[in-house]
Motif scaffolding. Structure first.
Motif, PDB file in Angstrom:
ATOM      1  N   GLU A  87       0.844  -1.209   0.000  1.00  0.00           N
ATOM      2  CA  GLU A  87       0.000   0.000   0.000  1.00  0.00           C
ATOM      3  C   GLU A  87       0.874   1.253   0.000  1.00  0.00           C
ATOM      4  N   PHE A  88       1.956   1.200   0.797  1.00  0.00           N
ATOM      5  CA  PHE A  88       2.864   2.348   0.817  1.00  0.00           C
ATOM      6  C   PHE A  88       3.471   2.583  -0.559  1.00  0.00           C
ATOM      7  N   LEU A  89       3.870   1.477  -1.192  1.00  0.00           N
ATOM      8  CA  LEU A  89       4.471   1.628  -2.525  1.00  0.00           C
ATOM      9  C   LEU A  89       3.485   2.242  -3.512  1.00  0.00           C
ATOM     10  N   LEU A  90       2.211   1.921  -3.290  1.00  0.00           N
ATOM     11  CA  LEU A  90       1.201   2.383  -4.252  1.00  0.00           C
ATOM     12  C   LEU A  90       0.654   3.782  -3.940  1.00  0.00           C
ATOM     13  N   VAL A  91       1.113   4.353  -2.826  1.00  0.00           N
ATOM     14  CA  VAL A  91       0.611   5.681  -2.475  1.00  0.00           C
ATOM     15  C   VAL A  91       0.937   6.687  -3.570  1.00  0.00           C
ATOM     16  N   ASN A  92       2.185   6.657  -3.997  1.00  0.00           N
ATOM     17  CA  ASN A  92       2.595   7.649  -4.989  1.00  0.00           C
ATOM     18  C   ASN A  92       2.801   7.068  -6.379  1.00  0.00           C
ATOM     19  N   HIS A  93       2.748   5.769  -6.463  1.00  0.00           N
ATOM     20  CA  HIS A  93       3.026   5.115  -7.743  1.00  0.00           C
ATOM     21  C   HIS A  93       1.885   5.364  -8.717  1.00  0.00           C
ATOM     22  N   VAL A  94       2.229   5.826  -9.901  1.00  0.00           N
ATOM     23  CA  VAL A  94       1.180   6.042 -10.900  1.00  0.00           C
ATOM     24  C   VAL A  94       0.535   4.703 -11.258  1.00  0.00           C
ATOM     25  N   VAL A  95      -0.709   4.728 -11.588  1.00  0.00           N
ATOM     26  CA  VAL A  95      -1.360   3.476 -11.983  1.00  0.00           C
ATOM     27  C   VAL A  95      -1.668   3.587 -13.479  1.00  0.00           C
ATOM     28  N   ASP A  96      -0.617   3.366 -14.252  1.00  0.00           N
ATOM     29  CA  ASP A  96      -0.814   3.479 -15.693  1.00  0.00           C
ATOM     30  C   ASP A  96      -0.591   2.140 -16.377  1.00  0.00           C
ATOM     31  N   CYS A  97      -0.955   1.091 -15.650  1.00  0.00           N
ATOM     32  CA  CYS A  97      -0.773  -0.265 -16.189  1.00  0.00           C
ATOM     33  C   CYS A  97      -1.340  -0.453 -17.607  1.00  0.00           C
ATOM     34  N   PRO A  98      -2.459   0.180 -17.954  1.00  0.00           N
ATOM     35  CA  PRO A  98      -2.981  -0.091 -19.302  1.00  0.00           C
ATOM     36  C   PRO A  98      -2.014   0.269 -20.422  1.00  0.00           C
ATOM     37  N   VAL A  99      -1.163   1.271 -20.191  1.00  0.00           N
ATOM     38  CA  VAL A  99      -0.247   1.635 -21.275  1.00  0.00           C
ATOM     39  C   VAL A  99       1.199   1.238 -20.979  1.00  0.00           C
ATOM     40  N   CYS A 100       1.415   0.641 -19.833  1.00  0.00           N
ATOM     41  CA  CYS A 100       2.793   0.285 -19.462  1.00  0.00           C
ATOM     42  C   CYS A 100       3.161  -1.033 -20.137  1.00  0.00           C
ATOM     43  N   ASP A 101       4.324  -1.047 -20.788  1.00  0.00           N
ATOM     44  CA  ASP A 101       4.757  -2.250 -21.494  1.00  0.00           C
ATOM     45  C   ASP A 101       5.099  -3.407 -20.558  1.00  0.00           C
ATOM     46  N   LYS A 102       5.182  -3.104 -19.287  1.00  0.00           N
ATOM     47  CA  LYS A 102       5.541  -4.151 -18.332  1.00  0.00           C
ATOM     48  C   LYS A 102       4.295  -4.914 -17.866  1.00  0.00           C
ATOM     49  N   GLY A 103       3.123  -4.391 -18.243  1.00  0.00           N
ATOM     50  CA  GLY A 103       1.865  -5.026 -17.837  1.00  0.00           C
ATOM     51  C   GLY A 103       1.881  -6.518 -18.159  1.00  0.00           C
ATOM     52  N   GLY A 104       1.545  -7.325 -17.145  1.00  0.00           N
ATOM     53  CA  GLY A 104       1.543  -8.763 -17.378  1.00  0.00           C
ATOM     54  C   GLY A 104       2.806  -9.433 -16.908  1.00  0.00           C
ATOM     55  N   GLU A 105       3.847  -8.639 -16.656  1.00  0.00           N
ATOM     56  CA  GLU A 105       5.079  -9.233 -16.123  1.00  0.00           C
ATOM     57  C   GLU A 105       5.744  -8.273 -15.137  1.00  0.00           C
TER      58      GLU A 105
ATOM     59  N   CYS B 230      19.842  -2.989 -16.861  1.00  0.00           N
ATOM     60  CA  CYS B 230      18.900  -2.340 -15.942  1.00  0.00           C
ATOM     61  C   CYS B 230      17.470  -2.578 -16.422  1.00  0.00           C
ATOM     62  N   VAL B 231      17.298  -2.641 -17.737  1.00  0.00           N
ATOM     63  CA  VAL B 231      15.967  -2.930 -18.283  1.00  0.00           C
ATOM     64  C   VAL B 231      15.522  -4.310 -17.800  1.00  0.00           C
ATOM     65  N   SER B 232      16.428  -5.260 -17.882  1.00  0.00           N
ATOM     66  CA  SER B 232      16.049  -6.628 -17.531  1.00  0.00           C
ATOM     67  C   SER B 232      15.845  -6.797 -16.030  1.00  0.00           C
ATOM     68  N   MET B 233      16.483  -5.966 -15.228  1.00  0.00           N
ATOM     69  CA  MET B 233      16.376  -6.106 -13.781  1.00  0.00           C
ATOM     70  C   MET B 233      15.173  -5.386 -13.180  1.00  0.00           C
ATOM     71  N   CYS B 234      14.758  -4.296 -13.779  1.00  0.00           N
ATOM     72  CA  CYS B 234      13.711  -3.469 -13.172  1.00  0.00           C
ATOM     73  C   CYS B 234      12.419  -4.280 -13.024  1.00  0.00           C
ATOM     74  N   PRO B 235      11.912  -4.403 -11.803  1.00  0.00           N
ATOM     75  CA  PRO B 235      10.740  -5.276 -11.605  1.00  0.00           C
ATOM     76  C   PRO B 235       9.434  -4.628 -12.021  1.00  0.00           C
ATOM     77  N   VAL B 236       9.490  -3.334 -12.313  1.00  0.00           N
ATOM     78  CA  VAL B 236       8.271  -2.617 -12.708  1.00  0.00           C
ATOM     79  C   VAL B 236       8.533  -1.974 -14.080  1.00  0.00           C
ATOM     80  N   GLY B 237       7.648  -1.105 -14.501  1.00  0.00           N
ATOM     81  CA  GLY B 237       7.810  -0.502 -15.826  1.00  0.00           C
ATOM     82  C   GLY B 237       8.579   0.806 -15.816  1.00  0.00           C
ATOM     83  N   ALA B 238       9.541   0.939 -14.889  1.00  0.00           N
ATOM     84  CA  ALA B 238      10.264   2.205 -14.805  1.00  0.00           C
ATOM     85  C   ALA B 238      11.379   2.314 -15.850  1.00  0.00           C
ATOM     86  N   ILE B 239      11.953   1.168 -16.220  1.00  0.00           N
ATOM     87  CA  ILE B 239      13.012   1.194 -17.240  1.00  0.00           C
ATOM     88  C   ILE B 239      12.600   0.210 -18.330  1.00  0.00           C
TER      89      ILE B 239
END
Ligand code: SF4
Ligand code: SF4
Ligand code: SF4
Ligand code: FES
Length: 826
Positions: free
Chosen positions: A89-107, A193-202
């Protein structure tokens, strides 16, 4: 070993395991976000908290806590789940929720955890981040609004790549990951760094909006570029390679890749790929049927029989099975003129090692290098030629405190590592340096001499290479030479590394011998855990050597073939998967050969400058369309698997050789690569007993992890003479490219789009040259113009031009010398 209990299950694990690793071994799931197997423990995200009976009262991060005897661990309870959910929940406080357009969606790990912990609403409120995106470069997009500050990008870039692009800046709520001065990313673009980033930041930009992960077919294969042999996972959609995926579960590279492997795949999908055979009619190449093209080849080769025969020049990106068929085809054509490179590099190096150690391959495997306490790297900064091997060496130095000695004519990334010394010599004097080190070993009584043949002859020859003399001519301090020799002699486990390939053909036999002499005298040869590493330029350079794609008895090597063709003494030239006009030293010689040879056939993926000169052009297929094996620089035979189908009517080299063989009356009919491999395994000693179908994810290392030298014969070898002109040109490989193929790939081109001439700051200042200025480069009676690139790594008087670009014509000037005496001016 340590015994502990996790969730009531008794387990025994290695002493230095963490709780997380122990749980994994026992098949118990603990969620993680900042943990990565190949990185050092970090403990930033707190998602992996567990309870330990002996540490009651607080929750412990399982990814950083080592196991202890008798530990009792609980990985889930209502309280643990509650805390983990709160962390999310803390992580999601400021995290944008743009999963629909994020290429990381699904992984995306954060998305998966949010789902797993059913975080459907957030008790905390906050303002979403609104940081600008970094889209400065064409390969990597950074959107720090999605960052969860796990530090994986910072760690991988520092710990594994040794580049150190990123760091945390600011404090508290303002904390973010940034590059120096918070500028756009400008680095090696390896994409680690692309391969390591667990979210869609890189994210990899070339993949943006191409496919959702579940739409991709994944095919594990081997990178088609260099001899490192990294496993790549092709991400395929609609018969196109859309991305290269991260896979740390198989292969030699732990999921590590360099820019070429990760971003250099687009040539496979190129519109410019040859799709039909071409035949020269009335001076122009026109599309014809395969039948017509092959008939023309048969007529041309038959015509060549009485006019000096056929000369065959092959690239080193064919599979082993294709090399085997090529050898058979050469036999059918009655040609012993067979080679796989433009210089005498491969031939010279293998002859040198055969003479001294009785082998023509690396004696150890890459993981052994990580355990070595002394590493001697000769001629190459492996970050440029074999970047992922460079990462292994980096880890040996940083994690295991290996001492690194680099013998080179330019400074490189290696030299900046702790415990590293660069013996920065004038170009072309590597053999002199190695000889001087051998002389120190003998002089100081450190040399291993038992069972060593020919010692007296070597000793006598080394009088010429006394340390002080070599120091004076090479510019390397005498004490540095002595220290390096002593370090090598004192090593418990040492690795001696040699890179070879088209741009490194000068003195290759001498260099092979000098390195082998040092290997023998320092005790490196044949010692458990130590090794001499031969790192070929192309994906299957080692396979080409193993399968003897080298001149046969009385046959001509590449250079001799070109010379003979230029004198009209060779009836036909058959060039397979190479572009000699662009990449072989001495372009005038290649031009003369192509002009004078009565008949030229080129088999390739593109209409290269060489193909444009041919009488017949046969469209071939890329590694991504092939089935077979490559052998990497550690002798590891690995499976290459097709991910896409070939364009148009292109055929694999194997199919072309088979069809040609049949037309010349031989039956090269096999049911497929497995059958060809079974046949070649009987012909190639090291491959005996290896079954194609049993080659698993880790490949098979022929000869075993440690290949013993069959002899230890030291051989006197002459060093080079320093070039005395004010400027000297050296050529070689640029990190972002490999051979000529990468100049057809958008990724590498996005970083290095054109040829250049690199010079050091001191020279640039003296010549009043700024980055990008046009420079005149004159040498060997040729004048070229190249854009200036200014850096820190070249010593005064040394300039460097990469050899990959056809348009540069660098090989008009470079004729295979270790260093060319040149004039540089504005
Ligand atoms: S691409 Fe490679 S060098 Fe560049 S920041 Fe990422 S890990 Fe570091
Ligand atoms: S950018 Fe990605 S890898 Fe780097 S700290 Fe943020 S979330 Fe972690
Ligand atoms: S080019 Fe070499 S080091 Fe880079 S990914 Fe391919 S095999 Fe690995
Ligand atoms: S995975 Fe353990 S603290 Fe992040």
């Amino acid at each position: 070993m340590v015994n502990l209990t996790i969730d009531g299950k008794k387990i025994t694990v290695k002493k230095n395991a963490t709780i997380y690793e122990a749980a994994q071994e026992a098949g118990i799931h603990i969620p993680v976000l900042c943990y990565a197997k190949k990185l050092l423990p970090y403990g930033a995200c707190r998602v992996c908290l567990v309870e330990v009976e002996q540490m009651k009262g607080r929750l412990i991060p399982s990814c950083t806590t080592p196991v202890t005897e008798g530990m009792v661990v609980t990985t889930t309870s209502d309280e643990i789940q509650k805390v983990r959910k709160t962390v999310l929940e803390f992580l999601l406080v400021n995290h944008v929720v743009d999963c629909p357009v994020c290429d990381k969606g699904g992984e995306c790990d954060l998305q998966d955890l949010t789902y797993e912990f059913e975080v459907v609403k957030n008790r905390f409120e906050g303002v979403k981040f609104d940081l600008p995106k970094d889209e400065v470069n064409p390969l990597i997009e950074r959107n720090m609004n999605r960052c969860v500050l796990c530090g994986k990008c910072v760690r991988v870039c520092d710990e594994i790549v040794a580049y150190g692009s990123y760091s945390f800046i600011n404090r508290g709520f303002e904390t973010k990951i940034a590059t120096a001065f918070d500028r756009g990313l400008n680095c090696e673009f390896c994409g680690q760094c692309v391969s390591m980033c667990p979210v869609g930041a890189i994210l990899p930009r070339p993949f943006k909006f191409k496919a959702r992960p579940w739409q991709l077919k994944e095919v594990d294969s081997v990178c088609g570029y260099c001899g490192n042999g990294c496993t790549v996972t092709l991400g395929v959609k609609d018969n196109k390679v859309e991305t290269i995926r991260f896979n740390d579960k198989t292969g030699v590279n732990d999921g590590n890749l360099c820019i070429r492997g990760r971003f250099g795949y687009s040539y496979v999908n190129s519109e410019e790929r040859l799709q039909k055979p071409l035949l020269r009619k009335d001076g122009a190449l026109v599309e014809v049927s395969w039948n017509e093209a092959l008939e023309a080849v048969v007529a041309g080769f038959n015509g060549a029989k009485n006019a000096g025969g056929v000369g065959i020049l092959s690239g080193a990106r064919l599979t082993n099975e294709e090399f085997h068929l090529l050898k058979k085809l050469a036999g059918t054509l009655g040609s012993t003129n067979l080679d796989h490179s433009g210089g005498e590099c491969y031939k010279g190096l293998t002859e040198g090692l055969q003479e001294t150690l009785g082998l023509t391959a690396s004696t150890g495997t890459f993981p052994q290098v990580e355990e070595c306490d002394v590493i001697l790297s000769i001629r190459s900064d492996f970050y440029e030629t074999h970047p992922v091997f460079g990462m292994v060496i980096n880890q040996a130095v940083k994690r295991n405190e290996a001492q690194l000695i680099v013998v080179a004519d330019k400074k490189g990334k290696f030299g900046t590592l702790p415990h590293a010394a660069t013996l920065l010599a004038k170009p072309g004097l590597e053999v002199n340096i190695l000889n001087a080190m051998a002389a120190v070993l003998i002089e100081e009584g450190l040399a291993v001499t038992e069972g060593v043949e020919n010692l007296d002859a070597l000793k006598a020859s080394l009088a010429e290479y006394a340390v002080d003399k070599v120091a004076a001519e090479s510019g390397v301090a005498a004490e540095a030479l002595r220290k390096a020799a002593r370090q090598l002699a004192a090593a418990k486990k040492s690795a001696i590394l040699l890179a070879y390939g088209l741009p490194y053909s000068a003195n290759s036999k001498e260099l092979g011998i000098a390195a082998a002499n040092l290997s023998i005298l320092s005790g490196n040869a044949g010692r458990e855990g130590s090794g001499l590493y031969l790192c070929g330029e192309k994906a299957n350079s080692q396979g080409a050597i193993d399968l003897q794609v080298l001149p046969g008895q009385g046959g001509l090597g590449a250079q001799a073939m070109l010379a003979a063709a230029g004198e009209g003494k060779l009836g036909a030239l058959y060039v397979i998967g190479e572009d000699p006009l662009t990449s072989y030293p001495d372009r005038a010689k290649v031009e003369a050969a192509l002009a004078k040879a009565k008949f030229v056939v080129v088999q390739d993926l593109f209409l290269s400058p060489t193909a444009e000169q041919a009488d017949v052009v046969l469209p071939a297929v890329s590694f991504a369309e092939k089935d077979g094996t490559f052998t990497n620089a550690e002798r590891r035979i690995q499976r290459v698997r097709p991910g896409v189908t070939r364009p148009g009517e292109a055929r694999s080299d194997a199919e072309i050789f088979t069809a040609l063989g049949a037309l010349f009356g031989s039956t090269l009919s096999y049911t497929g690569p497995a059958a060809i491999f079974a046949d070649l395994a009987q012909a190639v000693p090291g491959y005996a007993g290896i079954d194609f179908t049993a080659i698993g994810a880790q490949g098979v290392v022929w000869g075993g992890e440690q290949l013993a030298p069959t002899r230890k014969k030291v051989v006197p070898v002459a060093g080079g003479k320093p070039v005395t002109s004010a400027f000297q040109l050296v050529t070689g490989s640029a990190l972002y490219h490999s051979g000529t193929m990468s100049t057809r790939a958008k990724g590498p081109l996005a970083v290095i789009p054109e040829p250049y001439l690199e010079l050091g700051r001191e020279d640039a200042a003296a010549l009043k040259v700024a980055e990008g200025d046009l420079l005149k480069l004159k040498g060997n009676g040729v004048e070229l113009q190249l854009k200036a690139k200014i850096g820190n790594r070249l010593p005064k008087g040394v300039v460097f031009a990469p050899y990959h670009f056809a348009s540069a014509g660098i090989n008009r000037l470079y004729r295979g010398e270790a260093a060319v005496s040149v004039e540089v001016s504005k």
